[in-house]
Scaffold this motif. Structure first.
Motif, mmCIF file in Angstrom:
data_model
loop_
_atom_site.group_PDB
_atom_site.id
_atom_site.type_symbol
_atom_site.label_atom_id
_atom_site.label_comp_id
_atom_site.label_asym_id
_atom_site.label_seq_id
_atom_site.Cartn_x
_atom_site.Cartn_y
_atom_site.Cartn_z
ATOM 1 N N GLU A 58 40.228 50.430 41.184
ATOM 2 C CA GLU A 58 39.310 51.223 42.036
ATOM 3 C C GLU A 58 39.632 52.685 42.528
ATOM 4 N N THR A 59 38.568 53.203 43.010
ATOM 5 C CA THR A 59 38.666 54.550 43.377
ATOM 6 C C THR A 59 38.056 54.852 44.839
ATOM 7 N N HIS A 63 34.759 50.969 45.054
ATOM 8 C CA HIS A 63 35.762 50.023 45.579
ATOM 9 C C HIS A 63 35.003 48.696 46.181
ATOM 10 N N ARG A 64 35.816 47.876 46.384
ATOM 11 C CA ARG A 64 35.422 46.518 47.088
ATOM 12 C C ARG A 64 35.414 46.771 48.692
ATOM 13 N N ARG A 82 30.578 45.157 46.803
ATOM 14 C CA ARG A 82 31.206 46.377 46.264
ATOM 15 C C ARG A 82 30.490 47.495 46.874
#
Length: 119
Positions: A58-59, A63-64, A82
């Protein structure tokens, strides 16, 4: 609402890609506003949802969501939710429906979603 004259025709997802659909009318309307404000970034977000909607790494911009926003329900299915940061305030939220290989856009807009302010 059915497609009509002048409407865009979204291509069907090819093998190995995900369908990208709107969960409701508000997300479709927000998508149009976002696409007008930041067309290139909105397109890139669509490509991400289409090809790699739940990346392992993720960034800060993809992301979630956390807490009670980490999941959502669509058509009786609980799915992870997300976020893609399209602009400094613009966001796309979507549910990853693995059973249907579909991303359901639950929010799209040019302003930061207020729901995250409560978290």
């Amino acid at each position: 609402m059915t497609a009509g004259r002048g409407d865009r025709a979204a291509p069907p997802a090819p093998e190995g890609h995900w369908e990208v659909r709107f969960a409701d009318g508000a997300s479709a309307k927000g998508w149009e506003s976002l696409a007008q404000q930041a067309p290139e970034n909105t397109y890139r977000g669509w490509l991400v949802m289409r090809t790699d909607p739940a990346p392992t790494v993720e960034t800060a911009r993809h992301h979630r969501l956390k807490g009670t926003l980490a999941h959502g329900i669509h058509r009786g299915r609980t799915c992870e939710q997300r976020q893609i940061e399209v602009t400094s305030g613009g966001r796309i939220w979507y549910l990853v429906d693995r059973a249907r290989d579909t991303c359901w856009i639950t929010f799209a807009g040019t302003g930061h979603p207020r729901a995250t302010d409560r978290r």
